[in-house]
Enzyme design. Structure first.
Site, PDB file in Angstrom:
ATOM      1  N   SER A 137      31.352  39.845  38.362  1.00 52.19           N
ATOM      2  CA  SER A 137      31.615  38.549  38.997  1.00 52.19           C
ATOM      3  C   SER A 137      30.875  37.491  38.211  1.00 52.19           C
ATOM      4  O   SER A 137      29.894  37.804  37.518  1.00 52.19           O
ATOM      5  CB  SER A 137      31.075  38.557  40.431  1.00 52.19           C
ATOM      6  N   TYR A 150      24.679  40.413  46.996  1.00 51.02           N
ATOM      7  CA  TYR A 150      25.901  40.482  46.177  1.00 51.02           C
ATOM      8  C   TYR A 150      25.559  40.162  44.711  1.00 51.02           C
ATOM      9  O   TYR A 150      25.928  40.929  43.806  1.00 51.02           O
ATOM     10  CB  TYR A 150      26.950  39.498  46.705  1.00 51.02           C
TER      11      TYR A 150
HETATM   12  P1  NAP Z   1      39.697  42.615  48.058  1.00 50.31           P
HETATM   13  O1  NAP Z   1      41.089  42.066  48.091  1.00 50.31           O
HETATM   14  O2  NAP Z   1      38.879  42.596  49.284  1.00 50.31           O
HETATM   15  O3  NAP Z   1      39.778  44.098  47.457  1.00 50.31           O
HETATM   16  C1  NAP Z   1      38.682  44.945  47.480  1.00 50.31           C
HETATM   17  C2  NAP Z   1      39.168  46.384  47.271  1.00 50.31           C
HETATM   18  O4  NAP Z   1      38.016  47.243  47.186  1.00 50.31           O
HETATM   19  C3  NAP Z   1      40.028  46.883  48.423  1.00 50.31           C
HETATM   20  O5  NAP Z   1      41.043  47.700  47.912  1.00 50.31           O
HETATM   21  C4  NAP Z   1      39.042  47.717  49.228  1.00 50.31           C
HETATM   22  O6  NAP Z   1      39.645  48.754  49.973  1.00 50.31           O
HETATM   23  C5  NAP Z   1      38.209  48.307  48.103  1.00 50.31           C
HETATM   24  N1  NAP Z   1      36.928  48.837  48.590  1.00 50.31           N
HETATM   25  C6  NAP Z   1      35.929  48.161  49.196  1.00 50.31           C
HETATM   26  N2  NAP Z   1      34.922  48.989  49.497  1.00 50.31           N
HETATM   27  C7  NAP Z   1      35.285  50.214  49.060  1.00 50.31           C
HETATM   28  C8  NAP Z   1      34.682  51.494  49.076  1.00 50.31           C
HETATM   29  N3  NAP Z   1      33.480  51.714  49.639  1.00 50.31           N
HETATM   30  N4  NAP Z   1      35.349  52.537  48.531  1.00 50.31           N
HETATM   31  C9  NAP Z   1      36.572  52.364  47.994  1.00 50.31           C
HETATM   32  N5  NAP Z   1      37.207  51.184  47.954  1.00 50.31           N
HETATM   33  C10 NAP Z   1      36.572  50.116  48.493  1.00 50.31           C
HETATM   34  O7  NAP Z   1      38.825  41.774  47.022  1.00 50.31           O
HETATM   35  P2  NAP Z   1      38.882  41.613  45.427  1.00 50.31           P
HETATM   36  O8  NAP Z   1      38.453  40.236  45.158  1.00 50.31           O
HETATM   37  O9  NAP Z   1      40.154  42.079  44.869  1.00 50.31           O
HETATM   38  O10 NAP Z   1      37.696  42.583  45.010  1.00 50.31           O
HETATM   39  C11 NAP Z   1      37.759  43.427  43.880  1.00 50.31           C
HETATM   40  C12 NAP Z   1      36.507  43.245  43.042  1.00 50.31           C
HETATM   41  O11 NAP Z   1      36.486  41.924  42.504  1.00 50.31           O
HETATM   42  C13 NAP Z   1      35.208  43.407  43.832  1.00 50.31           C
HETATM   43  O12 NAP Z   1      34.300  44.188  43.072  1.00 50.31           O
HETATM   44  C14 NAP Z   1      34.726  41.967  43.971  1.00 50.31           C
HETATM   45  O13 NAP Z   1      33.336  41.900  44.128  1.00 50.31           O
HETATM   46  C15 NAP Z   1      35.187  41.404  42.657  1.00 50.31           C
HETATM   47  N6  NAP Z   1      35.241  39.929  42.558  1.00 50.31           N
HETATM   48  C16 NAP Z   1      36.068  39.198  43.354  1.00 50.31           C
HETATM   49  C17 NAP Z   1      36.123  37.821  43.176  1.00 50.31           C
HETATM   50  C18 NAP Z   1      37.058  36.955  43.965  1.00 50.31           C
HETATM   51  O14 NAP Z   1      36.903  35.729  43.973  1.00 50.31           O
HETATM   52  N7  NAP Z   1      38.027  37.494  44.625  1.00 50.31           N
HETATM   53  C19 NAP Z   1      35.327  37.190  42.224  1.00 50.31           C
HETATM   54  C20 NAP Z   1      34.484  37.961  41.449  1.00 50.31           C
HETATM   55  C21 NAP Z   1      34.467  39.329  41.615  1.00 50.31           C
HETATM   56  P3  NAP Z   1      39.939  48.626  51.561  1.00 50.31           P
HETATM   57  O15 NAP Z   1      41.277  47.942  51.681  1.00 50.31           O
HETATM   58  O16 NAP Z   1      39.962  50.023  52.030  1.00 50.31           O
HETATM   59  O17 NAP Z   1      38.842  47.813  52.166  1.00 50.31           O
END
Ligand code: NAP
Length: 277
Positions: A137, A150
């Site tokens: 991130s 985080y």
């Molecule tokens: P998201 O739509 O909430 O997706 C998160 C995914 O991770 C979901 O498929 C969730 O599964 C899965 N997950 C969470 N905890 C888990 C666990 N213990 N074991 C297995 N799977 C798990 O959010 P996202 O933004 O795409 O997040 C993906 C990555 O991007 C994360 O690492 C996040 O920190 C990073 N990120 C996001 C942003 C942003 O602005 N969106 C920015 C920087 C970094 P479930 O459906 O089962 O919960």
């Protein structure tokens, strides 16, 4: 696309993981995606019959990971690319947030990614090729009040990712930490864990931050499909970088942070120098 690869992506139920899986399938790749429920597995596999392979896995189920990887290698095929994407945001003022919330945050965002990596590495090392993407991130570079656990987890993953890249480069394995800015995923919505407020002293600092994040959820600047396309470009690269920022917000904020850090180092240089000898 040069040729078809097999990607293993953790967390393909929504957000970046889902977008990357869909785009990779559209490009003719095979995708093994981890999910945490039978319905999510069915929905994922429906994206590409015979090329989308769902596996039930919580990345904190450390005992299960090696078996899942072994089964995938044997039954689906060689994993060319591991994408450690599964993760969530723990939001809360440090003094208000129990250590258990930090442990859970690090278990998923750091230990889960490392456990997946350790399970995949023997296969990639034997083959002398592979690419590991760690979704970190901009919060792995910049900080703001209210997301200490985080940011801590993402700083940790950035560092671990960089070290690993140096350890496995000689084996033809690339490691890239991908640091997105703010994107329209479920991150700030259903996935975020928010510590309840308890200390009024922090109201003035933190309440506007929490409110702004809630209000912005779903309206963020970044498009996860475009992030997925960028990651596919990265995967196709002959010489991928150790770090990649995604989004103009990440670019601006991280550059400002690095400039401020350099200025602070300069300002205190004499004191830093004073301890040699
Ligand atoms: P998201 O739509 O909430 O997706 C998160 C995914 O991770 C979901 O498929 C969730 O599964 C899965 N997950 C969470 N905890 C888990 C666990 N213990 N074991 C297995 N799977 C798990 O959010 P996202 O933004 O795409 O997040 C993906 C990555 O991007 C994360 O690492 C996040 O920190 C990073 N990120 C996001 C942003 C942003 O602005 N969106 C920015 C920087 C970094 P479930 O459906 O089962 O919960």
């Amino acid at each position: 696309m040069a040729f078809s690869k097999t990607l293993l992506i953790t967390g393909v139920s929504s957000g970046f993981g889902r977008a990357l899986a869909e785009q990779a399938l559209a490009d003719g790749h095979r995708v093994v995606g981890t999910v945490r429920g039978a319905e999510a597995k069915r929905a994922f596999e429906a994206l590409g019959a015979g090329r989308a392979f769902g596996r039930l896995l919580d990345v904190t189920d450390f005992e299960a990971i090696e078996g899942v990887i072994a089964e995938v290698e044997e039954r689906v095929g060689e994993i060319d690319v591991l994408v450690n994407n599964a993760g969530y945001g723990q939001e809360g003022v440090l003094e208000e947030s129990p250590l258990e919330a930090m442990r859970r945050q690090f278990d998923v965002n750091v230990f889960g990614a490392v456990a997946m990596t350790r399970a995949v590495l023997p296969y990639m090392r034997r083959r002398r090729r592979g690419h590991i993407l760690n979704i970190t991130s901009m919060g792995g570079y910049i900080t703001m009040p209210g997301i200490a656990y985080y940011c801590g987890s993402k700083f940790a993953l950035e560092g671990i990712s960089e070290v690993l890249g140096k350890e496995v480069a000689a084996f033809g394995i690339f490691v890239t930490a991908v640091a997105p800015g703010s994107f329209r995923t479920d991150w700030a919505g259903r996935s975020m864990v928010r510590t309840p407020r308890s200390i009024a002293d922090y109201d003035a600092l933190f309440d506007p931050i929490r409110e702004a994040r809630e209000a912005k959820s779903g309206q963020q600047l970044g498009d996860p499909v475009k992030a997925a396309r960028a990651m596919l470009t990265l995967i196709d690269s002959e010489a991928p970088p150790a770090h990649l920022l995604l989004g103009s917000d990440a670019l601006g904020l991280v550059r400002d942070k690095l400039a401020a850090l350099a200025a602070e180092i300069d300002h205190w240089e004499a004191l830093s120098q004073s301890t040699d000898g």
